[in-house]
Every structure is written in structure tokens, then in C-alpha cells.
Design a protein around this motif. Sequence first.
Motif, mmCIF file in Angstrom:
data_model
loop_
_atom_site.group_PDB
_atom_site.id
_atom_site.type_symbol
_atom_site.label_atom_id
_atom_site.label_comp_id
_atom_site.label_asym_id
_atom_site.label_seq_id
_atom_site.Cartn_x
_atom_site.Cartn_y
_atom_site.Cartn_z
ATOM 1 N N HIS A 34 0.723 -1.211 -0.079
ATOM 2 C CA HIS A 34 -0.142 0.046 -0.101
ATOM 3 C C HIS A 34 0.803 1.144 0.214
ATOM 4 C CE1 HIS A 34 -4.025 -1.774 0.220
ATOM 5 N NE2 HIS A 34 -3.600 -2.426 1.209
ATOM 6 N N HIS A 35 1.963 1.432 0.763
ATOM 7 C CA HIS A 35 2.879 2.238 0.708
ATOM 8 C C HIS A 35 3.386 2.672 -0.411
ATOM 9 C CE1 HIS A 35 2.358 2.933 4.991
ATOM 10 N NE2 HIS A 35 3.257 1.834 5.157
ATOM 11 N N GLU B 197 2.218 1.767 -3.552
ATOM 12 C CA GLU B 197 1.179 2.271 -4.333
ATOM 13 C C GLU B 197 0.912 3.813 -4.106
ATOM 14 O OE1 GLU B 197 -2.358 -0.105 -3.533
ATOM 15 O OE2 GLU B 197 -1.436 -2.165 -4.734
ATOM 16 N N THR B 198 0.671 4.188 -2.867
ATOM 17 C CA THR B 198 0.392 5.435 -2.447
ATOM 18 C C THR B 198 1.575 6.382 -3.145
ATOM 19 O OG1 THR B 198 -0.636 4.817 -0.571
ATOM 20 C CG2 THR B 198 0.280 7.137 -0.513
ATOM 21 N N TYR C 299 6.374 11.839 3.003
ATOM 22 C CA TYR C 299 5.896 10.365 3.151
ATOM 23 C C TYR C 299 7.125 9.493 3.317
ATOM 24 C CZ TYR C 299 2.694 6.444 2.529
ATOM 25 O OH TYR C 299 1.742 5.553 2.874
#
Length: 205
Positions: A22-23, A25-26, A42
Motif C-alpha cells: 500500500h505504501h 502504491e501511495t 511520506y
Amino acid sequence: EYINNLDDTIVAVRKTRHEMRHHIETMCIMAENKYYDRLEAYLQNLCQHEKNSSPLYYSENKIVSAVISSKLRDVKAKGIETDVSVNIPEHLPLNSMAFSSFLMNLLENAVEACDRLPQGNRRWIKLKINIKKGKLTVGCANSSYGSAKKTSDRYVTSKEDADNHGYGISIMQQCCESVGGSMVIEDREDSFAVRAVFPIENENG
């Protein structure tokens, strides 16, 4: 218990992989939209989180890695510094139950000793496991506050449930002796160290 530790570590690794996906993809979305300032912030947050997290993987040997990960999982939150070096093969020709019990008690005692230190004192645990001259050697040292109290062959615990605790040292000794190994304790005013040697079983019989 070491089987439960292994299961817990496998679950934690799967969770970490899921979160990392998920990281990624973000961050890809941020990069595609050229949100570079947000992407930098981030990444900094991820790096800081990694610094504050204890490792999940310490060795190719899954059982040993699971035990260490389980026992040292929360030490950083307690302000305990760790220095862990494990250099052993994935398949260790040694009684897994005896060695896992030894290792669990060893690390529990080390963490407990650090917990007893007064506020402001440096808290640390050093663990080294490797193979030398056909024998598995373990060295573990930790900060402590005064020599550990001992009655007969049992060290006194600071845990509230004292009747069911404080047997860690004797259990470790029994684990060593059950496989023909040996253990030496070095108890000082500001540190406590355990050194143990386990003979490696001959895989070829």
C-alpha cells in the motif's frame, strides 16, 4: 511456545508486506501527480517508523528468528538498545525444543533486568549466536542494576508473580545439560552476561 512465536512472526511478516504494498502504491500516485513535497514527507515518515521498529528477521533459522523477534519486539518502545548478531544455518542439527526454551528464558531475563533499571540509566542488550569449531555458541549480556539476588540455585525475580517466575536460570542450565552443553554466568554490578555452548549433532549419524 516457540511454535506460537513462529506463527506470530509469520503473521507479522505478511502484515508488513501488505502494508508495504500500500505504501508503494501511495508513493507511485504521488510521483505520477508530481506531488514531490508530499512524497518526500511520506518517505521521511516511513524511514522514521523503520528506525523505531524492531526487526522481524534475525536469522535464516526460522525458529531462532521467531523467538528473538517475539522476545525483543517491544524493547525499542522501552528505550532498550539492542545489538543482535546471529550467524547460523537455516537447518540447525540441535534439539530445537531445548534450545528454544533456553533462548526464550535468556531474553526474558535480559529484558526484565533492563526494566528494573532506574529512570535515566542506559538500557542495553547484546546477543551473539554463531558456530565455532563444530559447536553452537551463545553470548548474551545486558545492563543491570546491582548483582542479581540469588537464593540456593534460583535467581530472585522482580515480577509480581514471583512463585511462578525466577526459574529462568535453572531452566537454561537444564536445557544446556540435556544436550551435553555448558553455561557460564558473569554477574557484575552494572551488567549480567551468560555464555553457553551447545554441541552440534552429527547429521551424518
